[in-house]
Design a protein around this motif. Structure first.
Motif, PDB file in Angstrom:
ATOM      1  N   ARG A  25      52.315  -7.288 -31.047  1.00 21.59           N
ATOM      2  CA  ARG A  25      50.895  -7.580 -30.855  1.00 21.59           C
ATOM      3  C   ARG A  25      50.600  -7.880 -29.399  1.00 21.59           C
ATOM      4  N   ASP A  26      51.529  -8.624 -28.797  1.00 17.55           N
ATOM      5  CA  ASP A  26      51.292  -8.932 -27.378  1.00 17.55           C
ATOM      6  C   ASP A  26      51.240  -7.660 -26.552  1.00 17.55           C
TER       7      ASP A  26
ATOM      8  N   PHE B  60      48.032  -6.109 -27.141  1.00 17.31           N
ATOM      9  CA  PHE B  60      47.001  -6.870 -26.461  1.00 17.31           C
ATOM     10  C   PHE B  60      46.951  -6.520 -24.993  1.00 17.31           C
TER      11      PHE B  60
ATOM     12  N   THR C 120      43.904  -5.040 -23.037  1.00 13.72           N
ATOM     13  CA  THR C 120      43.320  -5.706 -21.881  1.00 13.72           C
ATOM     14  C   THR C 120      43.239  -4.761 -20.692  1.00 13.72           C
TER      15      THR C 120
END
Lengths: 229, 448, 855
Positions: B201-202, B205, B209
């Motif tokens: 998920r990071d 993300f 971003t």
């Protein structure tokens, strides 16, 4: 990741002319970190569903998987230990042990597992819950809101993966109720837990990430997104 | 005293293991059986001994009766009441017996009664002991095997789970040491899965971003490019050139603001910026926020009113710089959406419960459209064009609130307008442990 | 908090009252068990010691053994001691008394009941020991170290040195024949002609007596065993007594144990029921069934740990206290000189073991029930509604007659069968316990305690009368025989301080009765194997000739007989007027087959019947036949032996008897109705010395008169009776307490558990008075059902005990109506009263609080 999976859950009470189908073929799954609200009228089967998810009662048919483990494939004793470590319960009527103090009530799941509680952690928890002044008091000396916070503390003590709450705000005024729900939400976020709340209060449902609507034992709606931000 | 308590705790812990309980039952049963058997055997063998001895004495009596009939009854009486014999008689008798070789050095094999007894005892007892120990050994072995098989199954299952990042196939829920180990192993496997999921998920993300940033930057960048090109071409009048440059400047400002905000949010959300949560008086923080917004409010002619609840000195653990920024964002939003004039001020109100401190910023403007309410904290969401900024103020404030262990909600109060509620715990929830996986670049500055 | 197990301690503390009650229950029960067993064991030990004291410690004896037997016995491996006793010649003392000097060897002195008062035993054939009472009557009133001239074994006088004084024997006094002892030194093999030594033998320690007795029996005849001592040791050839005692005590202890288990089970069950939601809650938090069981058992252990040692202390200490009090007030414990309360480890161990077993047995089911609680049940809310099954037809309960309250009470009971059963069970057990104990103690009391007036008689004035032939008065009695004391002296004696009564003794002939066979009890003939000679009295029906014991009572004695009146009257005036008599037809013959005595009626006369008596042996001779009317029937004799072995007893007033005596030939009735002796009864606690002195003086004035002093004996008898009563009632009170505790606990918690329900009823509109009526109706119903079943089971168990007791002595079975009545009334009363307390508490509490769900 699927923390909870309900597969074709059915629950029938009684027999013959007095038979009641409390749940009819309910299936859904819940991801980790979700804050789910189960709503519906009285008798729609919400409480029964919660009890089945928590391993308190036996389904007439169907399976419940928590963290991949078939809950009802376990033996009674194993299920008890599983419940102890993985599931936290919060009830409408608080259900605290009247002979134990606040601190002792919170530590109870740990003690049942023969673990020594992390004193610092418990102290922190009690302070967060705003019960620092009352830690040695008995439940009979607390207000309703305070008792429910103790129940939340107990449900959080072992940091279980799942917290199941049955009408946690039912016996509280709106201010206390709001507090309870906000605490639950914070806990979910902080400890990466999953929370399922039963409520007939639409304000509570509004706080949830996801709403499951029950009617006559069936799951009729599964919507995402709260009404409120 | 403590030693005893400690010892009893140890015992209790041991007893919780089912294998220990089984072992104890086993040993107890075998022990009891052994004792019973030994008792029975002793009874039997002493009975035999008695019979043999009586037989021997009877034979002696018989011979004596035949040869000297008057002596026989006396011997019988003496045999019947040996307690009537005295130690002097014993000494005398020993001397006499020694003359016939009946001393203590006489081999047991030559005294038939004793010899038989010894042989019998020796054979049967040793045999019995062997059998009992044999059975015990078999049962003990079985117990051990059981335990070790469980350990092996757990190990294999854990290995598999780690290798393929799946839940463990063989699981155990019980008390006792193996149960504890199994529990930790199972939790480890789950944690592993969660961490890997979190890592994924990071990554996602981060991708998002970066995509967001590039997307948001695309417009001003292309704008900048156009204007710079035009200026480079030179076919621009000085007045227009000045205009162009001012526009470029504005775009640059906007880009800076954008990047800063985005990075701030990104860092906050990724937990890369540890906030310094210290109990501090909230009043000062509010003052800080007010300072930042004063100019804007004056420009717009909007009054900001501090409710008397906000005047009370209250202390809550927070990072004043970050919280001030969050409050400032809320105030900015409120001011921008409030009508001018002192009739409808922006209110700041504090609410205190045993657990939380809530800071309400209320404006009496038109209020957010209810269907926009769920999206108001989404990045770049702008309900109306009346505000400056890129639509990052509220998301930033929300993230700051969440990093404080609290939350930010928006609601539409009864009297109209909008209310933003910043909820902070009076004592933050205990952290589940060190979750920091990143090194912070610079803890004190919110800059790149 | 150290561990979750602390919960059990907290729960106990919370329920302080119930915990205290349960602990008290355990304490009482353990105390009762240990006291019962200690008392029983002590009784047995002390009775054995007393028996040995009276009869000697030998095991068997040969009265006319062969000469070589002594040596054989001496050398036998099984025999410990062998004593020889050689009888001697007679020495007359004064005109009325005799003395025999017997020779005994060392072992005999040890084995025989010869008890020194002062001095020492003889160590040579020159020394002698004699009884105290005869020493006073010997010429010269010899003291220790004096020389006494008595007839030696060869019949010639010999001067013995007096080295010791023996205690007074009762029978030797009564028979006026004393025994003195000297040492026997002659070897056994050479007895004088015509004499043989009696041999007394005792086995060595550790020998199984009963299995070896037969072989010694074969050695020589006549063979005798020390029956009573062996029986008490449990080694008699007849193992009956020991077995019976074990069964009886076992039953009683078993009953107490059941009661204990019931008390504790109730307390636990209800305590668990009260907390069923809590246990369910613990299960939701993740407690395993085993952990819940552990909690309940921990509670049980704590209670046991407190209760059992306390119970032992209370039981042991209580007994000590009671006995000490008795000794302080001058009682001798149960007729024994020195009563030792021995501390038997096996009793303590058994009490502890039984206590522990009872507590855990009682806690087991509730623990299981608590562990089996489904977590959902607890979470769902206060109690689930039990649906009535409409399948079975139900008998309408009589409670319905009591109006709406009664109907509600009946429905309540119907709905909650389990609780109803628990409550009634405890009532049943309590009632049963009381009835059985009451029955047992009453019967044992009757069996062991002499209930006749003889226990009060302390002195007997008797005289020795020689008959001078010739003079008879018109009654045919010897005219020269006056009453032993005249009426005035009799009044004086009766007026002495401390004298309760004065009764005359008469020397009457024994007539026979002509009893029609149809009035004879066939059971009697079967049991006693006595065949009465047939008589053809009226020529019509077949009749038998039955011996009759004729008694003459003066007025005071009739008053004493009132206690035992079965039918008719004991009023001497009425008897005089009708010329009627009292009849005692209950007898106690020896049953050969069963080896014991039995009490049963010999005949089946009724009041108003006519009894035909005759004197001599000519039933047909009209002159010797008289007929009397039976004016009253007694169940036993108030004086002397309670029952005759096989004779009827006829009691009449002076004139009636005088009339009867006319039918007797003169030689049968030399004394007529003259008072031959006087029995003087003392009041309890009276000082006997002044009376004794006065009577001695009177006896000195009577020619041939003698005062027999049985004060000590009498005192002991009375004290024995009193002490038995104290123990009996003490035990009954404790049992009553246990039972009441049980009932109270159950009924009260039953009510407390229904607080919410009662609150609901109040909310609906029932007044407190109606609720009280409803609860009282339920309470009474519990009491009724409990009493009913308790009566039934109690009666059955009493019958069982009766069967066992009949093994010792036959008797008729009387249903314990008295005990049953007390028990039932008590049960009802306690049930009713215990309902009032909680109701009052509930009346005061807030209605809304009750309605809210309890946590």
């Amino acid at each position: 990741m699927d923390v909870i999976q309900a597969e074709n859950l059915c629950k029938v009470y009684g027999a013959g002319s007095t038979q009641v189908e409390a749940l009819k073929d309910v299936s859904f799954s819940v991801q980790q970190g979700e804050f789910v609200a189960v709503v519906g009228a009285s008798g729609s089967g919400k409480s029964t569903l919660l009890h089945l998810l928590g391993g308190l009662d036996r389904p007439s048919s169907g399976k419940v998987r928590i963290d991949g483990e078939d809950l009802y494939g376990l033996k009674e004793k194993e299920r008890a230990v599983f419940r102890r470590r993985k599931i936290g319960f919060i009830f409408q009527s608080y259900n605290l042990i009247p002979v134990l103090s606040v601190e002792e009530n919170i530590q109870l799941p740990l003690l049942l597992d023969h673990r020594q509680p992390d004193k610092a952690y418990i102290a922190d928890l009690i302070r967060t819950l705003g019960l620092d002044q009352r830690r040695a008091h008995l439940p009979s000396e607390l207000s309703g809101g305070q008792q429910q916070r103790v129940a939340i503390g107990r449900a959080l003590a072992y940091r279980p993966a799942i917290v199941l709450a049955d009408e946690p705000t039912g016996n509280l005024d709106s201010a206390n109720g709001r507090e309870v729900i906000e605490l639950l939400k914070l806990a979910v976020r902080q400890f990466h837990q999953t929370v399922i709340v039963i409520s007939h209060d639409m304000n509570v449902a509004a706080e949830a990430d996801r709403i499951l609507r029950m009617q006559d034992g069936r799951l009729i709606e599964d919507s995402r997104g709260g009404v409120r931000a | 005293m403590e030693r005893i308590a400690y010892a009893t705790e140890e015992m209790a812990r041991l007893w919780r293991n089912p294998s220990v309980r089984r072992l104890a039952t086993l040993l107890f049963a075998v022990c009891a059986a052994a004792v019973l058997l030994v008792w029975g055997y002793i009874g039997y063998t002493s009975d035999r001994l008695r019979q043999d001895w009586l037989a021997q004495q009877a034979a002696i009596l018989g011979r004596l009766a035949a040869e000297s009939p008057e002596e026989a009854p006396r011997l019988a009486r003496l045999l019947a009441h040996p307690e009537r014999l005295s130690p002097e008689e014993l000494a005398q008798g020993r001397e006499l017996a020694a003359q016939y070789g009946l001393t203590e050095e006489l081999e047991a094999s030559l005294t038939p009664i004793v010899g038989k007894n010894r042989l019998r005892n020796g054979l049967l007892l040793s045999g019995g002991v062997l059998v009992v120990f044999g059975i015990l050994a078999l049962l003990l072995l079985r117990e051990y095997r059981r335990e070790l098989t469980t350990v092996r199954k757990l190990a294999l299952s854990l290995e598999n789970a780690v290798k393929h990042n799946v839940p463990m196939k063989f699981r155990l829920y019980g008390e006792g040491e193996i149960g504890l180990l199994a529990n930790q192993a199972q939790e480890l496997a789950i944690r592993l899965q969660q961490t890997i999921g979190q890592l994924r998920r990071d990554k996602l993300f981060l991708k998002d971003t970066v995509a967001e940033i590039s997307h948001q930057l695309k417009t001003p960048l292309s704008s900048l490019a156009v204007y710079t090109d035009l200026l480079l071409e030179g076919a621009v009048e000085p007045a227009t050139a000045r205009e162009f440059l001012e526009t470029c400047r504005r775009q640059l400002d906007r880009m800076e603001w954008l990047i800063q905000s985005l990075l701030k949010i990104a860092r906050l959300e990724a937990d890369a910026l540890p906030l310094q949560l210290r109990p501090a008086p909230l009043g000062e923080t509010i003052e800080q926020a007010l300072d930042a917004i004063r100019r804007l409010a004056e420009e717009r002619g909007v009054r900001i009113v501090l409710d008397e609840s906000a005047a009370e000195p209250v202390s809550v653990p927070h990072d004043p710089r970050w919280l001030a920024e969050a409050i400032a964002n809320l105030l900015k939003n409120a001011v921008e959406h409030s009508p001018a004039g002192s009739g409808s001020p922006v209110r700041i109100r504090l609410e205190r419960t045993p657990v939380f401190l809530r800071l309400h910023v209320e404006d009496s403007g038109p209020g957010i459209d209810p269907k926009h309410l769920p999206h108001v904290f989404k990045k770049f969401f702008r309900a109306s064009r009346s505000g400056s900024g890129v639509g990052l103020g509220l998301p930033l404030a929300k993230t700051i609130a969440e990093r404080h262990g609290g939350m930010l909600t928006a609601s539409l109060p009864e009297g109209g307008g909008t209310r933003f509620s910043l909820t902070l715990p009076l004592h933050p929830l205990p952290s589940p442990g060190s979750d920091e996986t990143y090194e912070s670049v610079s803890p004190d500055k919110g800059e790149l | 908090m150290k561990g979750y197990a602390v919960l059990s301690g907290r729960y106990l503390k919370q329920q302080r009252r119930r915990t205290a009650l349960t602990v008290v229950g355990i304490v009482l029960s353990v105390a009762l068990i240990s006291a019962l067993l200690t008392m029983g064991q002590a009784l047995k030990d002390n009775t054995l010691a007393k028996e040995i004291r009276e009869n000697g410690s030998f095991h068997f004896a040969y009265t006319q053994p062969d000469p070589g037997l002594y040596d054989r016995l001496k050398g036998n491996a099984l025999i410990g001691k062998v004593g020889r006793l050689r009888s001697g010649a007679e020495t007359p003392v004064g005109e009325t008394y005799k003395l025999f000097v017997e020779q005994a060897d060392e072992d005999a002195f040890a084995l025989l009941p010869i008890h020194l008062n002062t001095g020492r035993l003889p160590q040579s054939p020159d020394e002698v020991v004699i009884e105290e009472w005869i020493a006073e009557r010997l010429p010269g009133h010899p003291k220790l170290s004096d020389t006494v001239t008595l007839n030696g074994p060869d019949g010639r006088p010999f001067g013995y040195r007096l080295v010791g004084i023996l205690e007074n024997g009762v029978s030797t006094q009564m028979q006026r024949t004393s025994r003195a002892f000297t040492l026997l030194t002659e070897p056994a093999a050479s007895p004088s002609a015509g004499q043989s030594d009696q041999l007394f033998a005792a086995f060595r320690d550790g020998v199984d007596i009963s299995s070896h007795l037969p072989e010694f029996e074969k050695l020589d005849r006549p063979f005798a065993t020390n029956q009573n001592v062996l029986a008490l040791m449990g080694e008699s050839a007849d193992r009956n007594l020991n077995q019976v005692l074990t069964i009886i005590f076992g039953t009683l202890v078993g009953l107490v144990v059941i009661s204990t288990v019931a008390v504790i089970y109730n307390a636990f069950h209800i305590s668990v029921l009260e907390r069923i939601r809590q246990f369910g809650l613990l299960r939701t938090i993740g407690a395993t069934p085993r952990q819940i069981r552990h909690l309940v058992f921990r509670e049980a252990s704590t209670l046991a740990l407190i209760g059992i040692p306390l119970g032992l202390a209370v039981g042991w200490g209580g007994l000590w206290l009671v006995l000490w009090l008795m000794i302080q007030s001058g009682f001798q414990i149960l007729q024994m000189e020195s009563f030792h309360l021995t501390f038997h480890w096996w009793i303590m161990g058994l009490s502890v073991g039984v206590g522990i077993a009872a507590v855990f047995a009682a806690a087991w089911l509730p623990a299981r029930k608590a562990a089996k609680v489904s977590p959902v049940e607890a979470v769902k809310g206060a109690g689930s509604i039990v649906r009535e099954s409409y399948r079975r037809a139900r008998l309408p309960s009589p409670l319905r007659l009591l109006g709406v309250e009664g109907r509600m009470a009946s429905s309540n009971i119907r709905r909650n069968r389990t609780k109803f059963r628990i409550t009634t069970f405890s009532i049943i057990v309590s009632v049963m316990l009381f009835i059985v104990f009451h029955y047992f103690t009453q019967e044992t009391f009757k069996m062991t305690v002499d209930q006749t007036e003889n226990t009060k008689i302390a002195f007997e004035l008797t005289r020795y009368v020689t008959l001078t032939a010739g003079e008879t008065d018109q009654n045919g009695a010897d005219a020269g025989v006056p009453d032993i004391v005249d009426a005035k002296q009799r009044e004086r004696i009766a007026g002495l301080a401390g004298v309760e009564g004065v009764y005359g003794r008469y020397d009457l002939p024994s007539p026979s009765a002509i009893v029609p066979d149809k009035l004879l009890n066939p059971e009697f003939t079967r049991v006693s194997r006595l065949q009465f000679p047939q008589v053809s009295g009226d020529g019509k029906a077949q009749s038998s000739e039955v011996p009759v014991n004729l008694q003459l009572y003066d007025d005071g004695m009739f008053a004493k007989a009132a206690r035992f009146l079965d039918s008719g009257t004991v009023d001497p005036e009425k008897l005089e007027a009708e010329g009627g008599v009292l009849l005692i037809q209950t007898v106690k013959p020896y049953n050969e087959d069963a080896g014991k005595k039995e009490i049963l009626p010999l005949s089946r006369y009724k009041t108003g019947d006519v009894l035909t008596l005759y004197f001599g042996d000519q039933p047909g001779n009209a002159k010797t036949v008289r007929q009397v009317k039976i004016a009253g029937i007694l169940s036993q004799s108030p004086f002397d032996s309670a029952y005759q072995p096989s004779a009827l007893t006829v009691i009449g007033t002076k004139s009636t008897v005088a009339g009867l005596l006319e039918a007797a030939p003169a030689d049968m009735r030399p004394f007529g109705t003259a008072m031959m002796g006087l029995s003087v009864a003392l009041k309890d606690g009276a000082d006997s010395e002044p009376v004794r002195e006065a009577l001695e003086k009177i006896a000195a004035d009577i020619p041939g008169g003698q005062l027999v002093n049985i004060v000590d004996r009498q005192k002991q008898e009375r004290q024995f009776a009193l002490q038995m009563q104290i123990f009996v009632y003490g035990f009954l009170i404790v049992i009553g307490l246990i039972g009441s505790l049980n009932i109270m606990n159950t009924v009260q918690t039953n009510l407390l558990l229904r607080r919410r329900e009662i609150g609901l009823l109040q909310a609906v509109g029932m007044t407190m008075g109606q609720i009280r009526k409803m609860a009282s109706a339920e309470g009474i119903w519990f009491g009724v059902i409990g009493s009913f079943w308790g009566l039934l089971l109690g009666g059955a168990l009493s019958y069982f005990l009766f069967k066992e007791l009949s093994g010792i002595q036959g008797m008729p079975f009387e249903f314990p109506w008295g005990g049953a009545l007390i028990a039932c009334v008590f049960a009802l009363g306690v049930g009713l009263l215990s309902v009032q307390g909680p109701l009052r508490k509930m009346a005061r509490s807030n209605l809304i609080e009750e309605l809210r769900e309890d946590t």
